[in-house]
Motif scaffolding. Structure first.
Motif, PDB file in Angstrom:
ATOM      1  N   ALA A  57      12.023 -23.283  -3.401  1.00 43.57           N
ATOM      2  CA  ALA A  57      11.323 -23.437  -4.681  1.00 43.57           C
ATOM      3  C   ALA A  57      12.236 -23.092  -5.853  1.00 43.57           C
ATOM      4  O   ALA A  57      12.131 -23.690  -6.934  1.00 43.57           O
ATOM      5  CB  ALA A  57      10.080 -22.547  -4.704  1.00 43.57           C
ATOM      6  N   VAL A  58      13.131 -22.131  -5.656  1.00 48.10           N
ATOM      7  CA  VAL A  58      14.075 -21.760  -6.717  1.00 48.10           C
ATOM      8  C   VAL A  58      14.993 -22.932  -7.030  1.00 48.10           C
ATOM      9  O   VAL A  58      15.292 -23.215  -8.202  1.00 48.10           O
ATOM     10  CB  VAL A  58      14.900 -20.530  -6.294  1.00 48.10           C
ATOM     11  N   GLY A  84      19.767 -16.262  -6.601  1.00 50.67           N
ATOM     12  CA  GLY A  84      18.375 -15.839  -6.563  1.00 50.67           C
ATOM     13  C   GLY A  84      17.585 -16.423  -5.417  1.00 50.67           C
ATOM     14  O   GLY A  84      16.542 -15.873  -5.040  1.00 50.67           O
ATOM     15  N   ALA A  85      18.048 -17.536  -4.839  1.00 50.58           N
ATOM     16  CA  ALA A  85      17.342 -18.113  -3.693  1.00 50.58           C
ATOM     17  C   ALA A  85      17.315 -17.128  -2.527  1.00 50.58           C
ATOM     18  O   ALA A  85      16.321 -17.042  -1.793  1.00 50.58           O
ATOM     19  CB  ALA A  85      18.001 -19.429  -3.272  1.00 50.58           C
ATOM     20  N   GLY A 127       6.781 -14.698  -6.847  1.00 50.02           N
ATOM     21  CA  GLY A 127       6.746 -15.577  -5.687  1.00 50.02           C
ATOM     22  C   GLY A 127       6.038 -15.016  -4.464  1.00 50.02           C
ATOM     23  O   GLY A 127       5.322 -15.749  -3.763  1.00 50.02           O
ATOM     24  N   PRO A 128       6.209 -13.721  -4.141  1.00 47.39           N
ATOM     25  CA  PRO A 128       5.553 -13.167  -2.949  1.00 47.39           C
ATOM     26  C   PRO A 128       4.034 -13.278  -2.955  1.00 47.39           C
ATOM     27  O   PRO A 128       3.414 -13.274  -1.893  1.00 47.39           O
ATOM     28  CB  PRO A 128       5.989 -11.698  -2.974  1.00 47.39           C
ATOM     29  N   SER A 185      12.539 -18.647 -15.685  1.00 46.67           N
ATOM     30  CA  SER A 185      12.127 -19.942 -15.159  1.00 46.67           C
ATOM     31  C   SER A 185      11.870 -19.910 -13.659  1.00 46.67           C
ATOM     32  O   SER A 185      10.772 -20.230 -13.192  1.00 46.67           O
ATOM     33  CB  SER A 185      13.193 -20.998 -15.486  1.00 46.67           C
ATOM     34  N   ASN A 186      12.897 -19.518 -12.859  1.00 49.95           N
ATOM     35  CA  ASN A 186      12.727 -19.606 -11.397  1.00 49.95           C
ATOM     36  C   ASN A 186      12.078 -18.359 -10.798  1.00 49.95           C
ATOM     37  O   ASN A 186      11.658 -18.382  -9.645  1.00 49.95           O
ATOM     38  CB  ASN A 186      14.062 -19.900 -10.710  1.00 49.95           C
ATOM     39  N   GLU A 187      12.025 -17.272 -11.556  1.00 49.74           N
ATOM     40  CA  GLU A 187      11.303 -16.052 -11.175  1.00 49.74           C
ATOM     41  C   GLU A 187      11.849 -15.361  -9.928  1.00 49.74           C
ATOM     42  O   GLU A 187      11.184 -14.498  -9.357  1.00 49.74           O
ATOM     43  CB  GLU A 187       9.803 -16.344 -10.992  1.00 49.74           C
TER      44      GLU A 187
END
Length: 514
Positions: free
Chosen positions: A303-304, A101-102, A281-282, A273-275
């Motif tokens: 951030a992830v 996901g990062a 995030g954008p 959690s990390n979205e």
């Protein structure tokens, strides 16, 4: 109603969404040549030095705003839930979705920066999926369809962040405080409304300032305490790691029947959690003052890692190493108990109490208080981030009418719709604090799932400008330059903000060390 919502949630969070999240992460990782690994040094460097102006916040503040949305109840109650219904192996799948996901986060957040704009009323930077959906294809025949797609995403985000998702945060906060101090859920509801009202009425600048102070403090404090607990149980770490990996792939006999649940709950709670890919995030990424979109894309990718590899892992190891867990069959607390760490009371509810009892194994009586305080910070900042995202999309929906006066009312369309949003999110938090945890999580999952479906499918179509920006950033870095973005030179259409933006023209811009 609860059964109806559960059915809707089942359709949204079907296997298809799980596979989409994982497959998109793999695809973006390959396309970006694993930017989430190659550019770790630059991610850290960009966190330390950045810029801010009257229109935009610093990279660090934007990261803090993003983390305030990412680090919430999902990092404590969400991890406990994933372990309870997916087994210890769910933690491995949370790691997997974070690593993959990062790269997804880099793509979506870079797009958020490329297609950001200035708010018509405040002059602050605004951006997010609704903006890049409506702008990226504006020069093509598909423009009307993508404009509608952007409107749909904006409306869903206002619904999700303004109404559905805040209730989960306030519910977990109320549960933790009740467990720790016996405080009535209604008292927590009232206190939450008062604190939130003070912060969100102050606008994006106050939100950024609040997040920049609170988020680093709360995350570091929580991780340090968790590390102390884990080290106190260091002898258990080899068996914990072995248990996680065996159960992740069905090699552990006790959890062989729920290996599918491990994947489901790991990805589900990992995304919550990390979205990454959810499209949240954008919004904060677009608010940053940077000279090149890829800079903030890299910061948001990191951030992830902070959210899942640090905070969620700390919770998972805390729960498993102390034996403060119980695993159920059938993805329900009413199912057969498959494993019991031997620490939890028989009547304890699935959620933050797992972590509270884990801390209590080292410091009796301290765990409930510490986790309740941590969760209060986590949840408050997450709700504030939700408000910012909902407000950003509300501004997108009112568009050119933002500054139009409203007949028979004081203020403009923008100010009046913002007041309505503030009232809705405060009511959502108050109600969420007193409803059952199952209902609150169902509503939150619906909001997350709807946003993830729309955003991931959209960025799979619009991804190319993000790679152009990445290659341009890396080229300028190799040449020893501080990268500056020129969309015209890169043949990126409709990046109207950047077409006229020149860093030297920002008179009030200052360099800051975060």
């Amino acid at each position: 109603m609860a059964e109806f919502l559960s059915t809707i949630n089942g359709y949204i969070w079907s296997d298809s969404l799980i596979y989409l999240c994982l497959a998109a992460g793999v695809y973006f990782s390959i396309r970006s040549r694993f930017v989430q690994v190659r550019q770790i040094p630059d991610m850290i460097r960009l966190l330390i030095h950045g810029e801010k102006s009257a229109s935009g916040v610093s990279s660090f503040q934007a990261l803090a705003m993003s983390l305030s949305g990412r680090i919430g109840t999902g990092n404590i109650a969400g991890v406990a839930t994933a372990i309870a219904f997916g087994g210890p192996g769910a933690l491995f799948w949370m790691w997997a979705v974070a690593f993959l996901g990062a790269s997804t986060s880099f793509v979506e957040c870079t797009l958020g920066q490329i297609y950001k704009t200035r708010d018509r009323v405040t002059g602050e930077y605004r951006g997010g999926p609704a903006y890049y959906f409506s702008k990226a294809m504006a020069h093509t025949k598909a423009a009307p369809a993508f404009k509608v797609y952007g409107v749909i995403f904006a409306a869903v985000t206002v619904l999700a962040c303004g109404l559905l998702m805040p209730s989960v945060q306030s519910n977990s906060m109320a549960a933790a405080m009740h467990q720790a101090w016996g405080v009535s859920e209604w008292v927590v509801a009232l206190g939450t409304v008062i604190v939130l009202a003070f912060v969100i009425i102050g606008g994006v600048k106050r939100i950024a300032a609040f997040a920049a102070v609170v988020v680093p403090f709360m995350a570091v404090a929580y991780i340090l305490i968790a590390i102390v607990i884990v080290f106190a149980n260091a002898s258990e770490l080899p068996s914990v790691l072995g248990l996680i990996f065996r159960s992740a792939f069905g090699a552990e006999a006790a959890f062989g029947a729920i290996v599918g649940a491990a994947v489901m709950w790991g990805v589900k709670r990992g995304v919550y959690s990390n979205e990454a890919g959810q499209g949240t995030g954008p919004h904060s990424a677009a608010a940053a003052e940077v000279s090149h979109p890829a800079k903030q894309g890299l910061v948001q990718a990191f951030a992830v890692y902070i959210d899942t590899l640090f905070v969620c892992t700390a919770t998972g190891f805390l729960i498993l190493s102390t034996g403060a867990y119980r695993v159920f069959d059938g993805e329900s607390a009413d199912g057969k108990v498959l494993a019991d760490g031997g620490v939890l009371p028989s009547d304890v509810a699935v959620g933050p109490a797992y972590a509270q009892h884990g801390v209590d194994t080292l410091w009796g009586g301290f765990g409930s208080t510490f986790v309740a305080i941590s969760l209060a910070f986590f949840c408050l900042t997450t709700i504030i981030a939700y408000y910012y995202m909902a407000d950003t999309n509300l501004r997108f929906l009112v568009g050119k009418y933002a500054a139009t006066p409203v007949p028979f009312l004081r203020g403009t369309v923008a100010s009046n719709t913002t007041l309505v949003l503030q009232a809705v999110i405060l009511v959502s938090c108050a109600v969420g604090a007193v409803v059952t945890a199952t209902d609150a999580w169902t509503l939150g999952d619906i909001g997350v799932g709807l946003m993830a479906w729309l955003n991931i499918l959209g960025i799979l179509v619009l991804q190319q400008p993000a790679y152009k920006a990445l290659r341009d950033y890396e080229r300028q870095r190799r040449e020893g330059k501080d990268p500056v973005f020129d969309p015209i030179a890169l043949d990126i259409k409709n990046a109207t903000f950047w077409e006229t933006y020149e860093p030297q023209d920002e008179r009030d811009k200052v360099t800051v060390a975060s």
